[in-house]
Scaffold this motif. Structure first.
Motif, PDB file in Angstrom:
ATOM      1  N   VAL A 161       0.877  -1.179   0.000  1.00  0.00           N
ATOM      2  CA  VAL A 161       0.000   0.000   0.000  1.00  0.00           C
ATOM      3  C   VAL A 161       0.907   1.219   0.000  1.00  0.00           C
ATOM      4  N   ILE A 162       0.715   2.082  -1.006  1.00  0.00           N
ATOM      5  CA  ILE A 162       1.647   3.194  -1.151  1.00  0.00           C
ATOM      6  C   ILE A 162       1.018   4.569  -0.917  1.00  0.00           C
ATOM      7  N   ASN A 163      -0.119   4.593  -0.241  1.00  0.00           N
ATOM      8  CA  ASN A 163      -0.665   5.862   0.241  1.00  0.00           C
ATOM      9  C   ASN A 163      -1.586   5.579   1.415  1.00  0.00           C
ATOM     10  N   ASP A 164      -2.028   6.607   2.066  1.00  0.00           N
ATOM     11  CA  ASP A 164      -2.811   6.434   3.290  1.00  0.00           C
ATOM     12  C   ASP A 164      -4.229   5.924   3.056  1.00  0.00           C
ATOM     13  N   ASP A 165      -4.833   6.238   1.916  1.00  0.00           N
ATOM     14  CA  ASP A 165      -6.217   5.816   1.706  1.00  0.00           C
ATOM     15  C   ASP A 165      -6.326   4.426   1.070  1.00  0.00           C
ATOM     16  N   GLN A 166      -5.201   3.742   0.891  1.00  0.00           N
ATOM     17  CA  GLN A 166      -5.116   2.372   0.389  1.00  0.00           C
ATOM     18  C   GLN A 166      -5.687   2.228  -1.015  1.00  0.00           C
ATOM     19  N   GLN A 167      -5.719   3.309  -1.792  1.00  0.00           N
ATOM     20  CA  GLN A 167      -6.188   3.243  -3.176  1.00  0.00           C
ATOM     21  C   GLN A 167      -5.069   2.822  -4.123  1.00  0.00           C
ATOM     22  N   ASP A 168      -3.852   3.253  -3.865  1.00  0.00           N
ATOM     23  CA  ASP A 168      -2.709   2.895  -4.701  1.00  0.00           C
ATOM     24  C   ASP A 168      -2.006   1.697  -4.091  1.00  0.00           C
ATOM     25  N   THR A 169      -2.019   0.589  -4.828  1.00  0.00           N
ATOM     26  CA  THR A 169      -1.385  -0.636  -4.334  1.00  0.00           C
ATOM     27  C   THR A 169      -0.608  -1.297  -5.456  1.00  0.00           C
ATOM     28  N   ILE A 170       0.347  -2.107  -5.064  1.00  0.00           N
ATOM     29  CA  ILE A 170       1.120  -2.919  -5.997  1.00  0.00           C
ATOM     30  C   ILE A 170       1.133  -4.325  -5.434  1.00  0.00           C
ATOM     31  N   THR A 171       0.784  -5.303  -6.264  1.00  0.00           N
ATOM     32  CA  THR A 171       0.751  -6.693  -5.830  1.00  0.00           C
ATOM     33  C   THR A 171       2.015  -7.399  -6.309  1.00  0.00           C
ATOM     34  N   ILE A 172       2.652  -8.120  -5.384  1.00  0.00           N
ATOM     35  CA  ILE A 172       3.861  -8.881  -5.692  1.00  0.00           C
ATOM     36  C   ILE A 172       3.704 -10.291  -5.132  1.00  0.00           C
ATOM     37  N   THR A 173       4.585 -11.191  -5.542  1.00  0.00           N
ATOM     38  CA  THR A 173       4.538 -12.554  -5.019  1.00  0.00           C
ATOM     39  C   THR A 173       5.137 -12.590  -3.621  1.00  0.00           C
ATOM     40  N   LEU A 174       4.826 -13.624  -2.868  1.00  0.00           N
ATOM     41  CA  LEU A 174       5.399 -13.777  -1.530  1.00  0.00           C
ATOM     42  C   LEU A 174       6.916 -13.966  -1.606  1.00  0.00           C
ATOM     43  N   LYS A 175       7.380 -14.656  -2.634  1.00  0.00           N
ATOM     44  CA  LYS A 175       8.826 -14.861  -2.815  1.00  0.00           C
ATOM     45  C   LYS A 175       9.520 -13.527  -3.063  1.00  0.00           C
ATOM     46  N   GLU A 176       8.918 -12.676  -3.895  1.00  0.00           N
ATOM     47  CA  GLU A 176       9.494 -11.348  -4.140  1.00  0.00           C
ATOM     48  C   GLU A 176       9.541 -10.544  -2.848  1.00  0.00           C
ATOM     49  N   LEU A 177       8.501 -10.650  -2.046  1.00  0.00           N
ATOM     50  CA  LEU A 177       8.486  -9.938  -0.771  1.00  0.00           C
ATOM     51  C   LEU A 177       9.580 -10.450   0.148  1.00  0.00           C
ATOM     52  N   GLU A 178       9.664 -11.756   0.288  1.00  0.00           N
ATOM     53  CA  GLU A 178      10.643 -12.338   1.206  1.00  0.00           C
ATOM     54  C   GLU A 178      12.075 -11.988   0.820  1.00  0.00           C
ATOM     55  N   ASP A 179      12.334 -11.880  -0.461  1.00  0.00           N
ATOM     56  CA  ASP A 179      13.692 -11.615  -0.939  1.00  0.00           C
ATOM     57  C   ASP A 179      13.943 -10.143  -1.225  1.00  0.00           C
ATOM     58  N   SER A 180      13.173  -9.254  -0.636  1.00  0.00           N
ATOM     59  CA  SER A 180      13.294  -7.837  -0.959  1.00  0.00           C
ATOM     60  C   SER A 180      14.034  -7.059   0.125  1.00  0.00           C
ATOM     61  N   TYR A 181      14.280  -5.815  -0.217  1.00  0.00           N
ATOM     62  CA  TYR A 181      14.889  -4.861   0.707  1.00  0.00           C
ATOM     63  C   TYR A 181      13.955  -3.676   0.896  1.00  0.00           C
ATOM     64  N   LEU A 182      13.990  -3.104   2.080  1.00  0.00           N
ATOM     65  CA  LEU A 182      13.284  -1.856   2.344  1.00  0.00           C
ATOM     66  C   LEU A 182      14.325  -0.794   2.654  1.00  0.00           C
ATOM     67  N   GLN A 183      14.350   0.259   1.853  1.00  0.00           N
ATOM     68  CA  GLN A 183      15.264   1.361   2.152  1.00  0.00           C
ATOM     69  C   GLN A 183      14.601   2.255   3.169  1.00  0.00           C
ATOM     70  N   PHE A 184      15.356   2.636   4.194  1.00  0.00           N
ATOM     71  CA  PHE A 184      14.805   3.454   5.266  1.00  0.00           C
ATOM     72  C   PHE A 184      15.600   4.717   5.514  1.00  0.00           C
ATOM     73  N   ALA A 185      16.800   4.816   4.938  1.00  0.00           N
ATOM     74  CA  ALA A 185      17.635   5.997   5.169  1.00  0.00           C
ATOM     75  C   ALA A 185      18.383   6.366   3.900  1.00  0.00           C
ATOM     76  N   MET A 186      18.460   7.668   3.659  1.00  0.00           N
ATOM     77  CA  MET A 186      19.256   8.180   2.556  1.00  0.00           C
ATOM     78  C   MET A 186      20.203   9.216   3.152  1.00  0.00           C
TER      79      MET A 186
END
Length: 159
Positions: free
Chosen positions: A101-126
């Motif tokens: 979910v990429i906004n507060d009202d949950q209208q913009d979403t992107i669906t990915i596989t569970l494998k893609e999620l498990e093998d992903s990174y979240l950037q938190f600092a620049m």
């Protein structure tokens, strides 16, 4: 600045990326896509149970940092592998995919596989600072979206 993981999980959890800067699991952004993530041990339930027990008995403690290390931390951009958090949430066996979910009202979403999620990174600092259009950016493990991350991820729903 929190990211809930909800849906078809045994434990809904809330990620707080603001504290990851001091987490030993963080990876420098420029090094993240050059190293493979550890292989999943999904087939070895005994090993996973052992690891959960070990974490319960001896929770991870981040080592203290010196002032010089603290100054160095604030110079880099970082990502966090999401695998440990997903494992702790315990995805239910009937789950099929994940919704970012990429906004507060949950209208913009992107669906990915569970494998893609498990093998992903979240950037938190620049450059040592929280992201202005965060709380986190989503990156595929292979770096295919390294120059165009999924920004402003507010929630992850396991579906």
């Amino acid at each position: 600045m929190i990211v809930p993981i909800t849906g078809k999980v045994n434990y809904s959890i809330t990620l707080d990326p603001t504290v990851w800067i001091f987490d030993d699991r963080k990876i420098k952004f420029e090094e993240a896509f050059n190293q493979p993530l550890p292989a999943s041990s999904k087939n070895n339930e005994l090993e996973e149970a052992s690891q959960r027990w070990e974490r319960a008995i001896n929770p991870p403690v981040n080592k203290g940092i010196t002032r010089l290390e603290g100054e160095e931390i604030l110079k880099h951009s970082y990502v966090m592998p999401i695998k440990d958090f997903i494992r702790n949430a315990e995805i239910q066996s009937d789950a099929v995919n994940a919704i970012l979910v990429i906004n507060d009202d949950q209208q913009d979403t992107i669906t990915i596989t569970l494998k893609e999620l498990e093998d992903s990174y979240l950037q938190f600092a620049m450059n040592g600072k929280p992201l202005k259009d965060g709380p986190v950016y989503f990156f595929y493990q292979d770096g295919s979206n390294k120059d165009n991350p999924i920004k402003n991820v507010k929630k992850i729903i396991i579906n």
